[in-house]
Scaffold this active site. Structure first.
Site, short mmCIF file in Angstrom:
data_model
loop_
_atom_site.label_atom_id
_atom_site.label_comp_id
_atom_site.label_asym_id
_atom_site.label_seq_id
_atom_site.Cartn_x
_atom_site.Cartn_y
_atom_site.Cartn_z
N SER A 194 14.07 38.95 -1.70
CA SER A 194 13.28 38.75 -0.48
C SER A 194 13.84 37.60 0.34
O SER A 194 14.20 36.56 -0.20
CB SER A 194 11.83 38.46 -0.87
OG SER A 194 11.09 38.10 0.29
N ASN B 115 17.82 26.11 1.02
CA ASN B 115 17.29 26.63 2.27
C ASN B 115 15.86 26.16 2.45
O ASN B 115 15.11 26.03 1.49
CB ASN B 115 17.37 28.16 2.34
CG ASN B 115 16.18 28.83 1.68
OD1 ASN B 115 15.10 28.95 2.28
ND2 ASN B 115 16.35 29.25 0.44
N ILE C 252 13.76 27.74 5.07
CA ILE C 252 13.50 28.64 6.20
C ILE C 252 12.03 28.51 6.60
O ILE C 252 11.68 28.65 7.77
CB ILE C 252 13.84 30.11 5.81
CG1 ILE C 252 15.27 30.23 5.26
CG2 ILE C 252 13.65 31.04 7.01
CD1 ILE C 252 16.37 29.76 6.17
N LEU D 20 9.38 30.35 5.46
CA LEU D 20 8.68 31.64 5.55
C LEU D 20 8.50 32.10 7.00
O LEU D 20 7.42 32.55 7.38
CB LEU D 20 7.31 31.57 4.85
CG LEU D 20 7.33 31.46 3.32
CD1 LEU D 20 5.90 31.58 2.77
CD2 LEU D 20 8.20 32.53 2.68
N ASN E 221 4.58 37.00 -3.55
CA ASN E 221 5.34 35.75 -3.60
C ASN E 221 4.37 34.65 -4.01
O ASN E 221 3.68 34.07 -3.17
CB ASN E 221 5.99 35.47 -2.25
CG ASN E 221 6.82 34.20 -2.27
OD1 ASN E 221 6.83 33.48 -3.27
ND2 ASN E 221 7.49 33.91 -1.17
N CYS F 290 5.10 30.34 -3.07
CA CYS F 290 5.06 29.86 -1.68
C CYS F 290 4.77 28.36 -1.62
O CYS F 290 4.08 27.86 -2.49
CB CYS F 290 3.86 30.46 -0.98
SG CYS F 290 4.15 31.86 0.01
N LYS G 287 6.02 37.55 -8.25
CA LYS G 287 7.26 36.75 -8.20
C LYS G 287 6.93 35.31 -8.53
O LYS G 287 6.16 34.65 -7.83
CB LYS G 287 7.91 36.85 -6.83
CG LYS G 287 9.23 36.08 -6.78
CD LYS G 287 10.08 36.48 -5.60
CE LYS G 287 11.38 35.70 -5.59
NZ LYS G 287 12.17 36.02 -4.41
N ASN H 282 12.20 32.71 -8.24
CA ASN H 282 12.32 32.16 -6.89
C ASN H 282 13.21 30.91 -6.96
O ASN H 282 13.64 30.51 -8.03
CB ASN H 282 10.93 31.83 -6.33
CG ASN H 282 10.88 32.00 -4.82
OD1 ASN H 282 11.83 31.65 -4.12
ND2 ASN H 282 9.79 32.56 -4.31
N GLY I 34 21.56 30.68 -5.64
CA GLY I 34 22.98 30.88 -5.93
C GLY I 34 23.30 30.66 -7.41
O GLY I 34 22.40 30.46 -8.23
C1 LIG Z 1 17.65 31.96 2.86
C2 LIG Z 1 16.69 32.38 1.78
C3 LIG Z 1 15.41 32.83 2.13
C4 LIG Z 1 14.50 33.23 1.15
N1 LIG Z 1 13.27 33.70 1.51
C5 LIG Z 1 12.40 34.13 0.55
C6 LIG Z 1 11.14 34.70 0.90
O1 LIG Z 1 10.77 34.83 2.07
N2 LIG Z 1 10.32 35.12 -0.11
C7 LIG Z 1 10.68 35.03 -1.44
O2 LIG Z 1 9.91 35.45 -2.30
N3 LIG Z 1 11.87 34.51 -1.79
C8 LIG Z 1 12.74 34.06 -0.84
N4 LIG Z 1 13.97 33.55 -1.21
C9 LIG Z 1 14.32 33.47 -2.65
C10 LIG Z 1 15.14 34.69 -3.07
O3 LIG Z 1 14.39 35.88 -2.91
C11 LIG Z 1 15.59 34.58 -4.53
O4 LIG Z 1 14.45 34.52 -5.36
C12 LIG Z 1 16.45 33.34 -4.79
O5 LIG Z 1 17.28 33.07 -3.69
C13 LIG Z 1 17.33 33.50 -6.06
O6 LIG Z 1 18.28 34.52 -5.93
P1 LIG Z 1 19.82 34.27 -5.45
O7 LIG Z 1 20.34 33.11 -6.26
O8 LIG Z 1 20.51 35.55 -5.73
O9 LIG Z 1 19.75 33.94 -4.01
C14 LIG Z 1 14.88 33.15 -0.23
C15 LIG Z 1 16.17 32.70 -0.58
C16 LIG Z 1 17.07 32.32 0.41
C17 LIG Z 1 18.44 31.84 0.00
#
Ligand SMILES: Cc1cc2nc3c(=O)[nH]c(=O)nc-3n(C[C@H](O)[C@H](O)[C@H](O)COP(=O)(O)O)c2cc1C
Ligand SMILES: Cc1cc2nc3c(=O)[nH]c(=O)nc-3n(C[C@H](O)[C@H](O)[C@H](O)COP(=O)(O)OP(=O)(O)OC[C@H]3O[C@@H](n4cnc5c(N)ncnc54)[C@H](O)[C@@H]3O)c2cc1C
Ligand code: FES
Lengths: 244, 284
Positions: B7, B52, B54, B56, B107, B110, B138, B165, B189
């Site tokens: 997400s 990040n 962002i 939400l 989620n 949050c 999540k 998350n 990452g």
């Molecule tokens: C730029 C960015 C925005 C994200 N926005 C959300 C979000 O809106 N809702 C959510 O549940 N997780 C959000 N996440 C978390 C990711 O869904 C994920 O759980 C987390 O990045 C770990 O996976 P990765 O290492 O493959 O990125 C965000 C992650 C990133 C990097």
């Protein structure tokens, strides 16, 4: 998104110093050079995220980028040698509109990067004014023969005459000064970008009064659209000068 | 094993060709009211990861349902909607407005949502009453005992778990100021992968629920490691930024990684991890 959803691998065909910058040449492969002002995401060897770069030149069979080594990603790119390979995605974003009557190209520091390709696409040797921090940086003006050059403490905005369709790229303080002088200018902005294609929402700046993704809306915007400050981290030592 | 996006890491409307490589598309978290999100700069690269903040950013429930969801339906991949909010009623009301999608991801990690086990369970229970759609909870691995939270949301009616998350962190710029305008942000990452593999392992053992594993997945081998720890599906987040072709690439690599590990399907890898005998034979 560009025609292909995946980045492609490109061989370095040359890397040459241009003042303090490096002109990095890549094999073009199947990539479209795009419109001037559009950008490409280049893999920065050893780094997690790619970095955005404007296309500087499009020689036959090649794509060339002018890179200012200011941090780990750009330094890694400047360290590449002929035969090395990197992943490239692009062209991305929206470039300059070319349907202008009296173009004037304005560049500050590394903001010269998109101008050689822009001048080529406009045709007919459009006038160019450039500003640099030092004489060494000003060596990059060789990429645009015939350009008028200002070196600190003279600022490039002093070289902008009335009645032109200004197309500019440079550090934020310069762009704000250009916008104040020429409300109809087209300006190429910067923001930190993780993806370059609208996925991360990391590159937002205030555009038309709301936070929008610069990688999709820009990086080139009509001056009036960017009413807020980008608030990007212009190093304090170069704020107010024409190059970073 | 299905490959989803994490997400918030893909806008399917901006990049439909990337979304079409996925077995399901997960939306950015939708909150009841529109949110403009945090001030820039919002992202910073760190060692083997990124932060990040962002915040939400999303169009809010009403506009999401009226404008975004119909356009997402036309893309093709099954849809998961990520739901966020600030109290159980926020979540439940959004859930009650959703239909004809494959699943809902809650989620529960949050900002401003109390992450105590009972609060996550209250939210899940309220959503359970509001919808018959599959509910994936999540969770954040920041909780001292994530398996306890997993047990609580399972008891409250969750059908699956999405793990994990981001973890909160800070990065400083050259002049020792926070690199993000908001100060802190979520770490994602490869740096996150060991934490995610642990959370998947203990939550799977605690609940037996299906798990979407995520956190630093970059390759087919990474995806197989999540399967070995008990994940039934995986999601790709940060890797999409450098490689929008990652879903197709990871799927291809997964087949090769299975062959290397001597398993037919990724799911079979879960058995390997449990047997110390075979565990030693899995290539590093
Ligand atoms: C730029 C960015 C925005 C994200 N926005 C959300 C979000 O809106 N809702 C959510 O549940 N997780 C959000 N996440 C978390 C990711 O869904 C994920 O759980 C987390 O990045 C770990 O996976 P990765 O290492 O493959 O990125 C965000 C992650 C990133 C990097
Ligand atoms: C659309 C676009 C086109 C670009 N075109 C070019 C180009 O043609 N040639 C070129 O050399 N650079 C260009 N840039 C800037 C370049 O992408 C950054 O300098 C690079 O990402 C920095 O990475 P790094 O790892 O070297 O440094 P980082 O560690 O990321 O940054 C080092 C320092 O520079 C600051 N910084 C980072 N990125 C920027 C930025 N975008 N603007 C201002 N300060 C920044 C950081 O805050 C930090 O203080 C462009 C940027 C954008 C958004
Ligand atoms: S750089 Fe990722 S959305 Fe613009």
């Amino acid at each position: 998104m560009p025609s292909s959803a995946s980045p492609s691998t490109h061989r370095v065909t040359g890397s040459e110093p241009v003042g303090p910058y490096t002109l990095l040449r890549l094999e073009r492969g199947g990539l479209d050079p795009g419109n001037p002002g559009q950008f490409f995401m280049l893999e920065a060897p050893g780094r997690l995220l790619p970095r955005p770069f404007s296309l500087c030149l499009a020689p036959p069979g090649e794509l060339a980028f002018l890179v200012d080594p200011i941090g780990p990603g750009t330094e890694a790119l400047c360290g590449l040698g002929t035969g090395d390979e990197i992943a490239v995605l692009g062209p991305l974003g929206c470039g300059y509109r070319l349907d202008v009557d009296r173009p004037l190209l304005v560049g500050g520091g590394i903001g010269i990067a998109p101008l050689p390709y822009l001048a080529e696409k406009l045709g007919g040797s459009p006038p160019v004014v450039l500003g640099f921090r030092t004489e060494e940086h000003a060596e990059a003006a060789a990429l645009l023969p015939g350009a008028e050059v200002a070196v600190d403490p003279v600022v490039v905005t002093e070289l902008i005459g009335p009645g032109f369709d200004v197309m500019a790229c440079g550090p934020e303080p310069m762009l704000h000064a250009v916008a104040a002088l020429c409300p109809t200018a087209q300006l190429a902005w910067e923001a930190p970008m993780a993806c370059g294609y609208g996925a991360c929402y990391g590159c937002v700046v205030e555009i038309d009064g709301a936070l929008k993704r610069l990688c999709l809306e820009g990086p080139v915007l009509d001056a009036h659209r960017l009413n807020g400050h980008v608030r990007y981290l212009v190093p304090a030592e170069s704020a107010g000068a024409v190059s970073r | 094993m299905r490959i989803l996006n994490a997400s918030g890491c893909l806008d399917a409307l901006a990049a439909p060709d990337v979304a079409r490589q996925l077995d399901a598309f997960v939306t950015k978290t939708v909150t009841p009211l529109p949110r403009e999100g945090s001030a820039p700069p919002r992202i910073a690269e760190t060692a083997h990861g990124m932060l990040n903040a962002i915040g939400l950013a999303n169009p809010g429930r009403e506009r999401f349902l009226a404008e975004h969801l119909p356009r997402l339906r036309e893309l093709g991949p099954p849809l998961w909607v990520s739901v966020g909010g600030f109290c159980a009623d926020d979540y439940a009301e959004t859930c009650s407005n959703l239909e004809d999608i494959e699943a809902i991801e809650l989620n529960l990690s949050c900002p401003n949502v109390d992450e105590a086990a009972d609060s996550a369970a209250e939210i899940v229970a309220a959503c359970r009453r509001a919808t018959g759609l599959p509910l994936y909870a999540k969770l954040s691995a920041a909780h001292p005992d994530v398996a306890e939270v997993a047990r609580a949301v399972a008891a409250a009616g969750a059908d699956g778990l999405s793990l994990i998350n981001t973890l909160r962190g800070v990065a400083l710029d050259r002049r020792l100021r926070p690199a993000l305008a908001r100060g802190s942000g979520g770490l994602s990452g490869p740096a996150l992968k060991p934490v995610a593999l642990h959370a998947v392992t203990v939550c799977g053992e605690a609940t037996g629920l299906p798990i979407v594993g995520m956190g630093g997945i970059e390759s087919g081998r990474d995806a197989l490691e999540f399967a070995a720890c008990g994940a039934s599906d995986v999601a790709l987040g940060t890797v999409l930024f450098a490689d929008p072709g990652a879903p197709g690439r990871v799927r291809t690599e997964l087949t090769a990684a299975c062959a290397d590990a001597g398993v037919v399907n990724p799911e079979d890898a879960a058995g390997l991890r449990k047997s110390p005998e075979t565990q030693r034979k899995v290539p590093a």
